[in-house]
Design a protein around this motif. Structure first.
Motif, PDB file in Angstrom:
ATOM      1  N   PRO A   1       0.564  -1.270   0.177  1.00 27.56           N
ATOM      2  CA  PRO A   1       0.203  -0.187   0.084  1.00 27.56           C
ATOM      3  C   PRO A   1       0.943   0.998   0.229  1.00 27.56           C
ATOM      4  CG  PRO A   1      -0.269  -1.164   2.397  1.00 27.56           C
ATOM      5  CD  PRO A   1       0.558  -1.995   1.095  1.00 27.56           C
ATOM      6  N   SER A   2       2.277   0.756   0.441  1.00 29.85           N
ATOM      7  CA  SER A   2       3.029   2.339   0.551  1.00 29.85           C
ATOM      8  C   SER A   2       3.040   2.848  -0.669  1.00 29.85           C
ATOM      9  CB  SER A   2       4.095   2.178   1.255  1.00 29.85           C
ATOM     10  OG  SER A   2       4.842   1.248   0.362  1.00 29.85           O
ATOM     11  N   VAL A   3       2.971   1.490  -2.327  1.00 28.95           N
ATOM     12  CA  VAL A   3       3.415   2.414  -2.983  1.00 28.95           C
ATOM     13  C   VAL A   3       2.342   2.813  -4.366  1.00 28.95           C
ATOM     14  CG1 VAL A   3       4.504   1.310  -5.646  1.00 28.95           C
ATOM     15  CG2 VAL A   3       5.684   1.015  -3.928  1.00 28.95           C
ATOM     16  N   GLY A   4       2.110   3.804  -4.622  1.00 25.33           N
ATOM     17  CA  GLY A   4       0.849   4.407  -5.186  1.00 25.33           C
ATOM     18  C   GLY A   4       0.612   3.710  -7.001  1.00 25.33           C
ATOM     19  N   ARG A   5      -0.291   3.504  -7.254  1.00 22.97           N
ATOM     20  CA  ARG A   5      -0.633   2.516  -8.590  1.00 22.97           C
ATOM     21  C   ARG A   5       0.495   3.554  -9.634  1.00 22.97           C
ATOM     22  NH1 ARG A   5      -6.497   0.793  -9.070  1.00 22.97           N
ATOM     23  NH2 ARG A   5      -5.910  -0.502  -7.696  1.00 22.97           N
ATOM     24  N   GLY A   6      -0.090   4.567 -10.104  1.00 21.40           N
ATOM     25  CA  GLY A   6       0.761   4.996 -10.814  1.00 21.40           C
ATOM     26  C   GLY A   6       2.370   5.047 -11.224  1.00 21.40           C
TER      27      GLY A   6
ATOM     28  N   TRP B   1       6.451   0.954 -15.800  1.00 14.65           N
ATOM     29  CA  TRP B   1       7.225   0.396 -16.258  1.00 14.65           C
ATOM     30  C   TRP B   1       6.657  -0.237 -17.503  1.00 14.65           C
ATOM     31  CZ3 TRP B   1      11.968   1.834 -16.595  1.00 14.65           C
ATOM     32  CH2 TRP B   1      12.934   2.610 -15.923  1.00 14.65           C
ATOM     33  N   PRO B   2       5.609  -1.022 -17.215  1.00 16.13           N
ATOM     34  CA  PRO B   2       4.589  -1.473 -17.904  1.00 16.13           C
ATOM     35  C   PRO B   2       3.924  -0.113 -18.937  1.00 16.13           C
ATOM     36  CG  PRO B   2       3.704  -1.770 -15.277  1.00 16.13           C
ATOM     37  CD  PRO B   2       5.025  -0.703 -15.434  1.00 16.13           C
ATOM     38  N   ALA B   3       3.776   1.359 -18.904  1.00 17.60           N
ATOM     39  CA  ALA B   3       3.519   2.095 -19.326  1.00 17.60           C
ATOM     40  C   ALA B   3       5.543   2.458 -20.487  1.00 17.60           C
ATOM     41  CB  ALA B   3       3.841   3.344 -18.538  1.00 17.60           C
TER      42      ALA B   3
ATOM     43  N   GLY C   1       8.543   1.948 -26.129  1.00 19.32           N
ATOM     44  CA  GLY C   1       8.778   1.233 -26.322  1.00 19.32           C
ATOM     45  C   GLY C   1       8.264   0.409 -27.178  1.00 19.32           C
ATOM     46  N   ALA C   2       7.453  -0.896 -26.907  1.00 18.13           N
ATOM     47  CA  ALA C   2       7.284  -1.939 -28.146  1.00 18.13           C
ATOM     48  C   ALA C   2       6.166  -0.956 -29.201  1.00 18.13           C
ATOM     49  CB  ALA C   2       5.829  -2.509 -27.433  1.00 18.13           C
ATOM     50  N   ALA C   3       5.137   0.328 -28.540  1.00 10.12           N
ATOM     51  CA  ALA C   3       4.699   0.836 -30.185  1.00 10.12           C
ATOM     52  C   ALA C   3       4.798   2.193 -30.558  1.00 10.12           C
ATOM     53  CB  ALA C   3       3.415   1.940 -29.128  1.00 10.12           C
TER      54      ALA C   3
ATOM     55  N   ALA D   1       1.017  -6.490 -16.500  1.00 12.13           N
ATOM     56  CA  ALA D   1       0.648  -4.990 -16.007  1.00 12.13           C
ATOM     57  C   ALA D   1      -0.029  -5.431 -14.361  1.00 12.13           C
ATOM     58  CB  ALA D   1       0.695  -4.764 -17.710  1.00 12.13           C
ATOM     59  N   ARG D   2      -1.175  -6.503 -15.282  1.00  7.48           N
ATOM     60  CA  ARG D   2      -2.288  -6.602 -14.185  1.00  7.48           C
ATOM     61  C   ARG D   2      -1.647  -6.586 -12.498  1.00  7.48           C
ATOM     62  NH1 ARG D   2      -4.405 -11.723 -16.182  1.00  7.48           N
ATOM     63  NH2 ARG D   2      -2.852 -12.593 -14.078  1.00  7.48           N
ATOM     64  N   ARG D   3      -0.698  -7.356 -12.549  1.00  7.99           N
ATOM     65  CA  ARG D   3      -0.012  -7.844 -11.603  1.00  7.99           C
ATOM     66  C   ARG D   3      -0.051  -6.106 -11.322  1.00  7.99           C
ATOM     67  NH1 ARG D   3       0.640 -12.891  -9.720  1.00  7.99           N
ATOM     68  NH2 ARG D   3       2.684 -12.229  -8.518  1.00  7.99           N
ATOM     69  N   GLN D   4       0.793  -5.185 -11.610  1.00  4.39           N
ATOM     70  CA  GLN D   4       1.304  -4.739 -10.917  1.00  4.39           C
ATOM     71  C   GLN D   4       0.221  -3.453 -11.002  1.00  4.39           C
ATOM     72  OE1 GLN D   4       4.865  -4.789 -10.960  1.00  4.39           O
ATOM     73  NE2 GLN D   4       5.386  -2.840 -11.408  1.00  4.39           N
TER      74      GLN D   4
END
Length: 146
Positions: A12-17, A22-24, A29-31, A103-106
């Motif tokens: 909970p200490s790390v925000g979702r954003g 890294w997934p973003a 990079g893939a795009a 990405a889902r796990r993140q």
């Protein structure tokens, strides 16, 4: 006997954003790769250098045809992409599924995924080696990227 505490599934200490940074970056990079492969047509000479392995040995490496397969995929032509490099198409599918899982796990803040098991990595190695040999067998033009 003392049991070790199990780590929480979420942090909970790390925000979702922040977790999705890294997934973003990976998706961007893939795009970017797909955009370059789409805009700079690999079927036209001079857009990309020749494969060093092909230039030195005259044989196809497992990656030969990857740019043409990617270009065909960005145009929606899956059959042509499979003709250029079927291993690349399979790798893109597996990488996409792995990316979605990551990405889902993140997003959920779950623990990091473990590395792939050794048997899977060895199996992948031997699939690549068999593909490399198979596409250079005389008469097996169905695996050549041309």
């Amino acid at each position: 006997m003392t049991q070790l505490p199990t780590p929480p599934l979420t942090d909970p200490s790390v925000g979702r954003g922040r977790r999705m940074l890294w997934p973003a970056v990976a998706a961007a990079g893939a795009a970017g790769f797909a955009l370059v492969a789409h805009v700079l047509n690999p079927y036209e000479g001079g857009n990309y250098p020749t494969c060093p392995w092909l230039a030195l040995t005259g044989t196809y490496c497992p990656g030969c045809g990857t740019l043409r397969a990617t270009h065909s995929l960005t145009e929606g032509n899956v059959v042509e992409a499979l003709q250029r490099n079927p291993l690349t198409v399979a790798a893109f599918v597996l990488m996409t599924l792995g990316f979605i899982r990551w990405a889902r796990r993140q997003w959920r803040g779950e623990q990091r995924m473990t590395a792939a098991p050794a048997w899977l990595l060895y199996g992948l190695f031997w699939v690549i080696m068999a593909f490399w040999i198979g596409r250079n067998i005389p008469g097996w033009t169905w695996l050549s990227p041309v």
